[in-house]
Write an enzyme that holds these catalytic residues in place. Structure first.
Site, PDB file in Angstrom:
ATOM      1  N   GLY A  46       0.836  -1.193   0.000  1.00  0.00           N
ATOM      2  CA  GLY A  46       0.000   0.000   0.000  1.00  0.00           C
ATOM      3  C   GLY A  46       0.873   1.245   0.000  1.00  0.00           C
ATOM      4  O   GLY A  46       2.061   1.176   0.338  1.00  0.00           O
ATOM      5  N   GLN A  51       2.788   9.925   1.975  1.00  0.00           N
ATOM      6  CA  GLN A  51       4.154   9.385   2.013  1.00  0.00           C
ATOM      7  C   GLN A  51       5.030   9.910   0.877  1.00  0.00           C
ATOM      8  O   GLN A  51       6.246   9.832   0.944  1.00  0.00           O
ATOM      9  CB  GLN A  51       4.111   7.847   1.940  1.00  0.00           C
ATOM     10  CG  GLN A  51       3.546   7.226   3.208  1.00  0.00           C
ATOM     11  CD  GLN A  51       3.433   5.730   3.055  1.00  0.00           C
ATOM     12  OE1 GLN A  51       2.507   5.235   2.444  1.00  0.00           O
ATOM     13  NE2 GLN A  51       4.401   4.997   3.611  1.00  0.00           N
ATOM     14  N   CYS A  91       6.035  -0.373   7.487  1.00  0.00           N
ATOM     15  CA  CYS A  91       5.710   0.854   6.759  1.00  0.00           C
ATOM     16  C   CYS A  91       6.916   1.281   5.939  1.00  0.00           C
ATOM     17  O   CYS A  91       8.036   1.283   6.439  1.00  0.00           O
ATOM     18  CB  CYS A  91       5.333   1.956   7.743  1.00  0.00           C
ATOM     19  SG  CYS A  91       4.875   3.502   6.927  1.00  0.00           S
ATOM     20  N   LEU A  92       6.662   1.651   4.702  1.00  0.00           N
ATOM     21  CA  LEU A  92       7.754   2.086   3.819  1.00  0.00           C
ATOM     22  C   LEU A  92       8.408   3.371   4.333  1.00  0.00           C
ATOM     23  O   LEU A  92       9.542   3.662   3.982  1.00  0.00           O
ATOM     24  CB  LEU A  92       7.231   2.290   2.393  1.00  0.00           C
ATOM     25  CG  LEU A  92       6.714   1.006   1.714  1.00  0.00           C
ATOM     26  CD1 LEU A  92       6.036   1.348   0.391  1.00  0.00           C
ATOM     27  CD2 LEU A  92       7.855   0.007   1.500  1.00  0.00           C
ATOM     28  N   HIS A 133      -4.293   1.364   7.673  1.00  0.00           N
ATOM     29  CA  HIS A 133      -2.937   1.923   7.809  1.00  0.00           C
ATOM     30  C   HIS A 133      -2.766   3.127   6.858  1.00  0.00           C
ATOM     31  O   HIS A 133      -2.254   4.178   7.260  1.00  0.00           O
ATOM     32  CB  HIS A 133      -1.937   0.800   7.506  1.00  0.00           C
ATOM     33  CG  HIS A 133      -0.495   1.182   7.440  1.00  0.00           C
ATOM     34  ND1 HIS A 133       0.452   0.688   8.319  1.00  0.00           N
ATOM     35  CD2 HIS A 133       0.195   1.973   6.570  1.00  0.00           C
ATOM     36  CE1 HIS A 133       1.644   1.179   7.984  1.00  0.00           C
ATOM     37  NE2 HIS A 133       1.527   1.958   6.923  1.00  0.00           N
ATOM     38  N   GLU A 134      -3.224   2.977   5.623  1.00  0.00           N
ATOM     39  CA  GLU A 134      -3.091   4.069   4.644  1.00  0.00           C
ATOM     40  C   GLU A 134      -3.996   5.248   5.001  1.00  0.00           C
ATOM     41  O   GLU A 134      -3.605   6.409   4.847  1.00  0.00           O
ATOM     42  CB  GLU A 134      -3.437   3.597   3.223  1.00  0.00           C
ATOM     43  CG  GLU A 134      -2.692   2.383   2.697  1.00  0.00           C
ATOM     44  CD  GLU A 134      -1.202   2.415   2.914  1.00  0.00           C
ATOM     45  OE1 GLU A 134      -0.625   3.515   3.061  1.00  0.00           O
ATOM     46  OE2 GLU A 134      -0.603   1.337   2.950  1.00  0.00           O
ATOM     47  N   HIS A 137      -2.309   7.350   7.448  1.00  0.00           N
ATOM     48  CA  HIS A 137      -1.328   8.256   6.824  1.00  0.00           C
ATOM     49  C   HIS A 137      -2.008   9.536   6.348  1.00  0.00           C
ATOM     50  O   HIS A 137      -1.473  10.634   6.510  1.00  0.00           O
ATOM     51  CB  HIS A 137      -0.659   7.592   5.612  1.00  0.00           C
ATOM     52  CG  HIS A 137       0.492   6.686   5.932  1.00  0.00           C
ATOM     53  ND1 HIS A 137       1.625   7.109   6.619  1.00  0.00           N
ATOM     54  CD2 HIS A 137       0.728   5.381   5.624  1.00  0.00           C
ATOM     55  CE1 HIS A 137       2.484   6.103   6.714  1.00  0.00           C
ATOM     56  NE2 HIS A 137       1.962   5.029   6.123  1.00  0.00           N
TER      57      HIS A 137
HETATM   58  O1  GNR Z   1       4.048  -2.644   2.585  1.00  0.00           O
HETATM   59  C1  GNR Z   1       3.375  -2.517   3.602  1.00  0.00           C
HETATM   60  N1  GNR Z   1       3.046  -3.617   4.327  1.00  0.00           N
HETATM   61  C2  GNR Z   1       2.140  -3.606   5.375  1.00  0.00           C
HETATM   62  C3  GNR Z   1       2.071  -4.724   6.192  1.00  0.00           C
HETATM   63  C4  GNR Z   1       1.182  -4.778   7.234  1.00  0.00           C
HETATM   64  C5  GNR Z   1       0.340  -3.723   7.453  1.00  0.00           C
HETATM   65  C6  GNR Z   1       0.392  -2.588   6.664  1.00  0.00           C
HETATM   66  C7  GNR Z   1       1.296  -2.522   5.620  1.00  0.00           C
HETATM   67  S1  GNR Z   1       1.326  -1.113   4.607  1.00  0.00           S
HETATM   68  C8  GNR Z   1       2.985  -1.159   4.066  1.00  0.00           C
HETATM   69  C9  GNR Z   1       3.255  -0.094   3.034  1.00  0.00           C
HETATM   70  C10 GNR Z   1       3.084   1.278   3.660  1.00  0.00           C
HETATM   71  O2  GNR Z   1       3.891   1.798   4.383  1.00  0.00           O
HETATM   72  N2  GNR Z   1       1.974   1.884   3.435  1.00  0.00           N
HETATM   73  O3  GNR Z   1       1.729   3.064   4.019  1.00  0.00           O
HETATM   74 NI    NI Z   2       2.869   3.129   5.831  1.00  0.00          NI
END
Ligand code: GNR
Ligand code: NI
Length: 167
Positions: A46, A51, A91-92, A133-134, A137
């Site tokens: 995601g 980001q 998270c990236l 999660h997104e 953000h």
């Molecule tokens: O790549 C991602 N893997 C992930 C694994 C578990 C829960 C959420 C994520 S999102 C993350 C990519 C990211 O940072 N998205 O904002």
């Molecule tokens: Ni993230």
């Protein structure tokens, strides 16, 4: 297409609140295709516009095994939610850190697609967690904000140290 730079925690810009998209234009579609390319290259499941330092309510996700099911959510809203989940998240913007976060197991999301059409989607499991999660953000929230202050400090120090050693 272009690979965009992903903001790295801690960075104040990760805490900006994104504004709703008012019209799905060609510029927005270009951004979405760059976000998708950036997510696949990372690789991640995601990516939120926040980001890549664009503060508009746009996110992309692909939790498929083959990485061939891109989903685009513009102005996403959670209209129902149930159950509990505590998957380990990464998270990236916080590379190499993995922690469990409390989320809803099932959500129904309403959003616009990249043609500006409204759709609804029921999600569970990783996709559900990823969308939550997104959407965090887009509200300026990073998953580490849910952890204890002690863990947050440790994560900041670890990332600082790692950046010193690899720069
Ligand atoms: O790549 C991602 N893997 C992930 C694994 C578990 C829960 C959420 C994520 S999102 C993350 C990519 C990211 O940072 N998205 O904002
Ligand atoms: Ni993230």
């Amino acid at each position: 297409m272009a690979i965009l730079k992903i903001l790295q925690y801690p960075d104040d810009r990760l805490h900006k609140v994104a504004a709703p998209v008012t019209e799905v234009t060609e510029t927005i579609r270009k951004l979405i295709s760059d976000m998708a390319e950036t997510m696949y290259a990372a690789p991640g499941v995601g990516l939120a516009a926040t980001q890549v330092d664009v503060h508009q309510r746009i996110l992309v996700a692909d939790t498929s095994e083959e990485g061939n099911k891109l989903m685009v959510f513009i102005n996403p809203e959670i209209i129902s939610k149930s159950g509990e989940s505590d998957l380990e998240e990464g998270c990236l913007s916080v590379p190499g850190i993995y922690e469990k976060v409390q989320r809803f197991e099932n959500i129904t999301v309403k959003a616009l697609n990249d043609r500006g059409e409204c759709f609804m989607l029921d999600a569970s499991g990783l996709l559900s967690v990823c969308i939550q999660h997104e959407m965090d953000h887009l509200l300026g929230k990073v998953f580490v904000d849910y952890l204890s202050p002690l863990k947050q400090t440790r994560i900041k120090n670890k990332l600082k140290k790692r950046r010193r050693e690899t720069m």
